[in-house]
Design a protein around this motif. Structure first.
Motif, PDB file in Angstrom:
ATOM      1  N   GLU A 443       0.828  -1.201   0.000  1.00 37.86           N
ATOM      2  CA  GLU A 443       0.000   0.000   0.000  1.00 37.86           C
ATOM      3  C   GLU A 443       0.867   1.259   0.000  1.00 37.86           C
ATOM      4  O   GLU A 443       0.515   2.266  -0.638  1.00 37.86           O
ATOM      5  CB  GLU A 443      -0.937  -0.010   1.212  1.00 37.86           C
ATOM      6  CG  GLU A 443      -2.079  -1.009   1.131  1.00 37.86           C
ATOM      7  CD  GLU A 443      -1.655  -2.459   1.305  1.00 37.86           C
ATOM      8  OE1 GLU A 443      -2.442  -3.355   0.995  1.00 37.86           O
ATOM      9  OE2 GLU A 443      -0.513  -2.696   1.774  1.00 37.86           O
ATOM     10  N   THR A 462     -11.513   5.419  -4.137  1.00 34.56           N
ATOM     11  CA  THR A 462     -11.235   4.210  -3.358  1.00 34.56           C
ATOM     12  C   THR A 462     -12.111   4.163  -2.126  1.00 34.56           C
ATOM     13  O   THR A 462     -12.494   5.207  -1.580  1.00 34.56           O
ATOM     14  CB  THR A 462      -9.754   4.147  -2.946  1.00 34.56           C
ATOM     15  OG1 THR A 462      -9.510   2.920  -2.237  1.00 34.56           O
ATOM     16  CG2 THR A 462      -9.390   5.308  -2.032  1.00 34.56           C
ATOM     17  N   THR A 464     -12.288   2.864   1.891  1.00 36.25           N
ATOM     18  CA  THR A 464     -11.267   2.768   2.932  1.00 36.25           C
ATOM     19  C   THR A 464     -11.316   1.452   3.684  1.00 36.25           C
ATOM     20  O   THR A 464     -10.694   1.329   4.734  1.00 36.25           O
ATOM     21  CB  THR A 464     -11.401   3.945   3.917  1.00 36.25           C
ATOM     22  OG1 THR A 464     -12.760   4.075   4.347  1.00 36.25           O
ATOM     23  CG2 THR A 464     -10.955   5.240   3.262  1.00 36.25           C
ATOM     24  N   GLY A 467      -8.383   0.597   1.539  1.00 33.28           N
ATOM     25  CA  GLY A 467      -7.712   1.750   0.962  1.00 33.28           C
ATOM     26  C   GLY A 467      -7.177   2.754   1.964  1.00 33.28           C
ATOM     27  O   GLY A 467      -6.362   3.606   1.600  1.00 33.28           O
ATOM     28  N   LEU A 504      -9.206   2.220  -7.436  1.00 31.21           N
ATOM     29  CA  LEU A 504      -8.416   1.221  -6.725  1.00 31.21           C
ATOM     30  C   LEU A 504      -9.328   0.055  -6.375  1.00 31.21           C
ATOM     31  O   LEU A 504     -10.302   0.212  -5.630  1.00 31.21           O
ATOM     32  CB  LEU A 504      -7.812   1.823  -5.447  1.00 31.21           C
ATOM     33  CG  LEU A 504      -6.863   3.016  -5.618  1.00 31.21           C
ATOM     34  CD1 LEU A 504      -6.207   3.371  -4.286  1.00 31.21           C
ATOM     35  CD2 LEU A 504      -5.809   2.725  -6.668  1.00 31.21           C
ATOM     36  N   ASP A 515     -16.554  -3.533   0.126  1.00 29.86           N
ATOM     37  CA  ASP A 515     -15.976  -2.383  -0.551  1.00 29.86           C
ATOM     38  C   ASP A 515     -17.027  -1.737  -1.457  1.00 29.86           C
ATOM     39  O   ASP A 515     -17.659  -2.405  -2.268  1.00 29.86           O
ATOM     40  CB  ASP A 515     -14.767  -2.829  -1.377  1.00 29.86           C
ATOM     41  CG  ASP A 515     -13.999  -1.676  -1.985  1.00 29.86           C
ATOM     42  OD1 ASP A 515     -14.520  -1.061  -2.932  1.00 29.86           O
ATOM     43  OD2 ASP A 515     -12.878  -1.390  -1.514  1.00 29.86           O
ATOM     44  N   TRP A 548      -3.846  -5.669  -5.308  1.00 28.80           N
ATOM     45  CA  TRP A 548      -4.492  -4.458  -5.809  1.00 28.80           C
ATOM     46  C   TRP A 548      -4.478  -4.429  -7.338  1.00 28.80           C
ATOM     47  O   TRP A 548      -3.532  -4.901  -7.966  1.00 28.80           O
ATOM     48  CB  TRP A 548      -3.767  -3.215  -5.291  1.00 28.80           C
ATOM     49  CG  TRP A 548      -3.941  -2.982  -3.827  1.00 28.80           C
ATOM     50  CD1 TRP A 548      -3.173  -3.456  -2.819  1.00 28.80           C
ATOM     51  CD2 TRP A 548      -4.971  -2.206  -3.214  1.00 28.80           C
ATOM     52  NE1 TRP A 548      -3.640  -3.039  -1.605  1.00 28.80           N
ATOM     53  CE2 TRP A 548      -4.751  -2.262  -1.817  1.00 28.80           C
ATOM     54  CE3 TRP A 548      -6.047  -1.466  -3.691  1.00 28.80           C
ATOM     55  CZ2 TRP A 548      -5.576  -1.605  -0.911  1.00 28.80           C
ATOM     56  CZ3 TRP A 548      -6.871  -0.819  -2.795  1.00 28.80           C
ATOM     57  CH2 TRP A 548      -6.633  -0.892  -1.417  1.00 28.80           C
TER      58      TRP A 548
END
Length: 558
Positions: A443, A462, A464, A467, A504, A515, A548
């Protein structure tokens, strides 16, 4: 605070902080919750849409709030956020304060210097205390507030000084704002205060007046926690629509457990056995210590001071065990580490006080011990004190050994390679440790890559869930569109229209299923969901972290 207390705090704080800086800057080893709180503080000040509500409502707010002034310095000192130095400063200061409070219990009672020094030193050097004093987690302030409250209540049961109740109540309220299970400590403290006040009130005044006195004392000690509970719940509900997001949000602990496939124990019996093992790692002889000190206290008719830590800290430990048995939390070793504080305070209560504890105003129901400078100097108390201290000291090597177990210390075992590195070893255990220590390194590299593109604000979309570790390690957090931004949903629906260049993406599995990008674009990670084109894939070098993919948003068409 006395000069001696300030000096002790300063020495311990600098020691913890030095280790914390080494972990953050030298090793780049972080705990996820610590980075998440730093990112929350960063969002309040430096996101595209800076506002106080960006601090989030999954965690209670105190640790992130404390870091806000330090986070503000990141304009001149970026490492405050990119290397999470604000978290290390916060936790080291609070854990040093906890050491001062443990020492203060001994100073209040004028205990023998050798006993005071050994118990304080062993507590301060316990590897769990050292690690969590350095790594920016919420355990440090939580242990400090519990220690502060327990110390004040021990003084109150002797002096009946109303000032002690007020300070203890404030400490418990702040403990709740640090961790949700602080509510358990506050509830038990209120029940204990009610019982003590009612029992020792003059029976001649009648039950009604005794009950009123008990209620008044309960209000003093419990109202800060109740106020914190109500205000935080109402604020969360007004802003997010959820009063207790930790338990109901898709980002909360309950959802994380479901997404992760459970807590790790198949049955309640297995979970109970696991919890007991965790407690034995942290305080292997606590039962022996408790029985010894309780026997001494019962013989001297001075049981209330011991009841304070046993009931309040013991309730926190019991709540954690029950939560894990019921499958509502993970079996992390850090969740049980309050028993280290309990063992330290219990050991200090093994010998009688040599002076009356400090007070501002002696209450009408005071029950002071006899002020005897020679109290506890007989050979019997010498033996009892020695056994109590040894029972506490044994926990030091046992905890150090237990922390190397991947099974019982999944978040801590890798730090053995920090203390005794073997970079050339090819053994599986050392390779596993190295992989854990590399968590969030991918990251960091992704954040550096995005920074190198010099993107305008709002260019990277993105969530979190994962992210946060990219956002917090970036020197340009305004380039990200994140869920705390008030226009996040609007931009999520039409990223091209609002100038988003990159998405992302993480796999739509486990925690990745929550997500927001995966919910809105179910095939985004696999093929870009027809709105974007793959430009970069980063295989994760850390443990239990996703690979990713960076997608470039396709140009907007009419």
């Amino acid at each position: 605070m006395t000069r001696r207390s300030v000096a002790l705090w300063l020495v311990v704080w600098l020691a913890y902080l030095s280790f914390g800086v080494y972990l953050a800057v030298g090793v780049h080893a972080y705990f996820g919750d610590s980075l998440a709180r730093v990112q929350a503080a960063q969002s309040v000040l430096f996101s595209r849409d800076p506002h106080l509500a960006a601090i989030g409502f999954i965690f209670t707010p105190l640790t992130a709030l404390v870091q806000l002034p330090l986070t503000a310095l990141s304009v001149w000192w970026p490492q405050m956020t990119t290397d999470a130095l604000s978290a290390a400063i916060m936790s080291s200061a609070f854990m040093a304060g906890a050491v001062v409070q443990v020492s203060g219990v001994a100073r209040d009672r004028a205990l023998p210097p050798a006993m005071t020094v050994i118990v304080t030193l062993v507590f301060a050097l316990n590897p769990m205390i050292v690690l969590y004093g350095a790594n920016g987690m919420s355990e440090a302030p939580y242990i400090f507030f519990l220690a502060w409250a327990v110390r004040r209540l021990i003084r109150w049961v002797d002096t009946d000084d109303v000032h002690e109740l007020i300070v203890a109540g404030i400490a418990l309220g702040l403990a709740y704002l640090t961790r949700y299970d602080g509510a358990v400590a506050a509830f038990v403290a209120g029940c204990f205060v009610a019982f003590v006040t009612y029992r020792r009130s003059d029976k001649a005044v009648g039950r009604r007046l005794r009950a009123q006195r008990a209620l008044l004392d309960v209000v003093l000690v419990a109202s800060p926690s109740l106020l914190a509970f109500i205000v935080w719940a109402i604020t969360s509900w007004l802003i997010t629509g959820q009063a207790f997001a930790q338990f109901t949000s898709q980002y909360g602990n309950t959802a994380i457990i479901d997404q992760s496939g459970g807590t790790g124990s198949a049955t309640g019996i297995e979970a109970l056995r696991f919890s007991i093992t965790e407690l034995l790692i942290l305080a292997p002889l606590y039962i022996v210590l408790f029985v010894l000190v309780a026997w001494v206290r019962i013989r001297r008719h001075r049981l209330y001071p011991l009841a304070v830590p046993v009931l309040i800290i013991g309730a926190v430990v019991a709540f954690q065990v029950l939560s894990y048995v019921r499958g509502t939390t993970f079996g992390f070793l850090r969740f049980y580490m309050t028993i280290i504080l309990l063992a330290a305070v219990t050991a200090l209560l093994a010998t009688p006080a040599r002076r009356v504890e400090p007070y501002r105003r002696l209450g009408p129901r005071a029950s002071l011990p006899q002020a005897n400078p020679r109290a506890g100097r007989g050979w019997r108390y010498g033996v009892i004190g020695t056994v109590a201290v040894l029972a506490f000291v044994v926990g030091l090597p046992v905890t150090a050994a237990g922390m190397t177990s991947p099974t019982y210390a999944p978040q801590e075992f890798a730090y053995r390679s920090v203390v005794a590195p073997k970079p050339d070893s090819t053994e599986k255990r050392y390779l596993d440790e190295a992989r854990v220590l590399r968590s969030f390194s991918t990251e960091r590299a992704l954040a550096e890559y995005l920074d190198s593109l010099h993107l305008p604000d709002g260019s990277v979309l993105t969530d979190t869930v994962y992210g946060f570790a990219v956002v917090v390690q970036s020197r340009h957090p305004k380039q990200f569109v994140i869920p705390s931004d008030q226009d996040f949903d609007q931009i999520l629906n039409e990223p091209a229209r609002f100038g988003v260049r990159f998405l992302l993406a993480v796999p739509r599995a486990g925690r990745g299923s929550s997500d927001a990008l995966n919910i809105r674009y179910p095939t985004l990670y696999d093929n870009g969901d027809q709105i974007s084109t793959l430009v970069l894939e980063a295989r994760n070098q850390g443990a239990n972290m996703p690979n990713w993919r960076v997608y470039e948003v396709n140009p907007r068409t009419s």
